[in-house]
Enzyme design. Structure first.
Site, PDB file in Angstrom:
ATOM      1  N   LYS A  72      17.925  28.224  43.292  1.00  0.00           N
ATOM      2  CA  LYS A  72      19.230  27.983  43.905  1.00  0.00           C
ATOM      3  C   LYS A  72      19.483  28.906  45.106  1.00  0.00           C
ATOM      4  CE  LYS A  72      20.448  24.622  41.153  1.00  0.00           C
ATOM      5  NZ  LYS A  72      19.127  24.352  40.572  1.00  0.00           N
TER       6      LYS A  72
HETATM    7  C1  LIG Z   1      22.834  19.421  39.740  1.00  0.00           C
HETATM    8  C2  LIG Z   1      22.446  20.438  38.715  1.00  0.00           C
HETATM    9  N1  LIG Z   1      23.181  20.548  37.609  1.00  0.00           N
HETATM   10  C3  LIG Z   1      22.898  21.463  36.674  1.00  0.00           C
HETATM   11  C4  LIG Z   1      21.842  22.330  36.814  1.00  0.00           C
HETATM   12  C5  LIG Z   1      21.569  23.272  35.697  1.00  0.00           C
HETATM   13  O1  LIG Z   1      21.613  24.596  36.032  1.00  0.00           O
HETATM   14  P1  LIG Z   1      20.733  25.660  35.182  1.00  0.00           P
HETATM   15  O2  LIG Z   1      19.316  25.475  35.569  1.00  0.00           O
HETATM   16  O3  LIG Z   1      21.292  26.966  35.618  1.00  0.00           O
HETATM   17  O4  LIG Z   1      20.976  25.382  33.747  1.00  0.00           O
HETATM   18  C6  LIG Z   1      21.040  22.250  37.969  1.00  0.00           C
HETATM   19  C7  LIG Z   1      19.901  23.134  38.264  1.00  0.00           C
HETATM   20  O5  LIG Z   1      19.123  23.626  37.609  1.00  0.00           O
HETATM   21  C8  LIG Z   1      21.343  21.265  38.937  1.00  0.00           C
HETATM   22  O6  LIG Z   1      20.591  21.147  40.033  1.00  0.00           O
END
Ligand SMILES: Cc1ncc(COP(=O)(O)O)c(C=O)c1O
Length: 381
Positions: free
Chosen positions: A192
Site C-alpha cells: 500500500k
Molecule cells: C480494496 C482492498 N480492500 C481490502 C484490503 C485488505 O487489506 P489488508 O491486506 O490490510 O487486510 C485490500 C488490500 O490488501 C484491498 O486492496
C-alpha cells in the site's frame, strides 16, 4: 529472465524516520498489541483525514470485519459490495455468515455504479430483504463518485462502509477518502501507499462505535481483575512496534502521493500517442493518491494485456492484471451480481479483460520508468 534489478509493482518504501518510533518502542519495552505508538498513530490518522475516531487494527480485512459486526450483520443478512476489488473487501461478509451481492463498476471511475446499485436495491426491496450495509471500494487510489451512491443508500437507509484500503490520502470534493461513509477502512499492507508491513485502521465519526470495536478487537475483556468475557472477542490490534512504522510512514504520505502521481503522469505522457492504450480514467471530483497506475488496451489491439505482463516479466519487471471481479471468482460466482448495462458484459469484466496494473513503485528511478515505457512502446510499434 533478465539479471537486472527487479522493478516492483508497489513495494514498501521506508523513509528512515520509522526507526526512531520503533526504537522508542524497544527502549520503553512497549512490545505489545497496544501502547503509545498505537494511540499516537490513531490520533495522527484522525487529524490527517478529519474524522473523530480511529482504531488501529491488524489488517484492513479485520477493519471491514469489525465494521460489519458493529452494523449487526449476521447469518442470512445481505451486504452489497463492489465486484471489481480484492477478495478482502467481501470475505468478512462470509465470516459473519451473511450473503454478498456484487455491484458492477461504472466506466467513468471504475468504481461502484450507481445505476447497478439502484437496480440491486429495487430488487431487494421487492423481495422484502434490504441489505444491511454497502461496501464501496475506492479502486487503485481513486475515490468512488460517492454522492450518487450515498443518495441511493440514504433513500433505503442503509449505511456505507468505505473500503479505502487503497486510497489513503486521496480526496473526494475536498473530503478525505475513507471518511465519506458510516465507517471507513485503510490498509497498511506491504504493497500500500504507506505500510506497517501489515495493519489496518477503522475510522468513523461515531466515537462510541469505535470504542466498542476497540473493545471487541482487544479480546473483549470486561473490566475485572480476572479474565472475564461477556462478549466474543478478537485478537485484531496492531502491535506497538508496527504502529511505530506507520507513524514514520505517515510523515512521508504526501511525498509518496507526489511520487505516485509523477509515475502516472510519465506513463500518461508516454502513451498519449498510442491510440490503443487508455489510462485509468481520473475523475475531476477529487485527487487520487495514484496508488497503482493502471491501463486498458483497446479490444481491437493485437497486443493483449498478457503480452505486456510477459514482456515486462522477461525484463524482471512486475506488473499485474486488474483485480478479477468477485462475481466471476470460483468461490463467489454463486452470488448475485448487478451489472451497469442491461444484457451486456459487465464493465468490471471488461476492465479485467483489457487491463494491466503497471509498476508504480515509488522507489523507481526515471531510468527505470523509461525502461518500462520503452518495453511497452516496442510492443505497439
Ligand atoms: C480494496 C482492498 N480492500 C481490502 C484490503 C485488505 O487489506 P489488508 O491486506 O490490510 O487486510 C485490500 C488490500 O490488501 C484491498 O486492496
Amino acid at each position: 529472465m533478465s539479471n537486472s534489478k527487479r522493478i516492483y509493482l508497489s513495494s514498501p518504501h521506508m523513509c528512515g524516520l520509522e526507526e526512531q518510533f520503533i526504537r522508542e518502542a524497544f527502549n520503553s519495552n512497549w512490545i505489545a498489541p497496544l501502547g503509545p505508538n498505537v494511540d499516537a498513530f490513531e490520533k495522527e490518522i484522525t487529524e490527517l483525514v478529519g474524522v473523530k475516531a480511529a482504531v488501529a487494527l491488524s489488517s484492513g480485512t479485520a477493519a471491514i470485519h469489525m465494521a460489519l459486526k458493529y452494523l449487526g450483520i449476521r447469518r442470512g443478512d445481505v451486504v452489497f459490495c463492489s465486484s471489481l476489488t480484492f477478495a478482502a473487501s467481501c470475505n468478512p461478509i462470509i465470516y459473519e455468515g451473511a450473503t454478498p451481492v456484487f455491484i458492477d463498476s461504472e466506466p467513468e471511475s471504475w468504481n461502484m455504479s450507481p445505476k447497478a446499485l439502484l437496480k440491486a436495491f429495487i430488487d431487494c426491496k421487492k423481495e422484502g430483504k434490504l441489505p444491511k450495509a454497502v461496501i464501496v471500494v475506492n479502486l487503485y487510489g481513486q475515490s468512488a463518485d460517492v454522492d450518487g451512491l450515498r443518495e441511493i443508500c440514504e433513500i433505503f437507509k442503509v449505511p456505507i462502509i468505505e473500503d479505502a484500503a487503497e486510497s489513503l490520502g486521496a480526496t473526494y470534493k475536498g473530503i478525505c477518502s475513507g471518511t465519506l461513509g458510516r465507517f471507513g477502512i485503510y490498509s497498511f499492507n506491504g504493497n500500500k501507499i504507506i505500510t506497517t508491513s501489515g495493519g489496518g485502521m477503522l475510522v468513523s465519526n461515531d466515537e462510541d462505535a469505535i470504542d466498542k470495536i476497540r473493545f471487541w478487537a482487544t479480546q473483549a475483556r470486561d473490566e475485572a481483575r480476572h479474565y472475564q468475557h461477556s462478549e466474543l472477542g478478537y485478537n485484531y490490534r496492531i502491535s506497538n512496534v508496527l504502529a511505530g512504522i506507520g507513524r514514520g510512514q505517515l510523515i512521508v504520505l504526501k511525498e509518496r502521493i507526489c511520487q505516485k502521481k509523477k509515475i502516472f503522469n510519465d506513463y500518461q505522457k508516454a502513451f498519449n500517442d498510442i491510440e490503443e492504450i487508455e489510462m485509468i480514467p481520473i475523475c475531476g471530483y477529487g485527487d487520487p493518491n495514484y496508488w497503482l497506475s493502471a491501463i486498458t488496451v483497446k479490444e481491437e489491439s493485437n497486443v493483449k494485456p498478457i503480452d505486456i505482463i510477459l514482456a515486462l516479466d522477461k525484463e524482471n519487471i512486475e506488473s499485474r492484471p486488474i483485480w478479477k471481479p468477485m462475481h466471476i471468482q470460483p468461490y463467489y460466482q454463486k452470488y448475485r451480481f448487478y451489472s451497469h448495462n442491461d444484457g451486456e458484459a459487465s464493465i468490471a469484466e471488461d476492465i479485467f479483460n483489457r487491463g494491466v496494473c503497471l509498476p508504480s513503485d515509488t522507489k523507481m528511478t526515471d531510468e527505470e520508468i523509461n525502461k518500462v515505457i520503452s518495453i511497452i512502446k516496442q510492443l505497439f510499434n
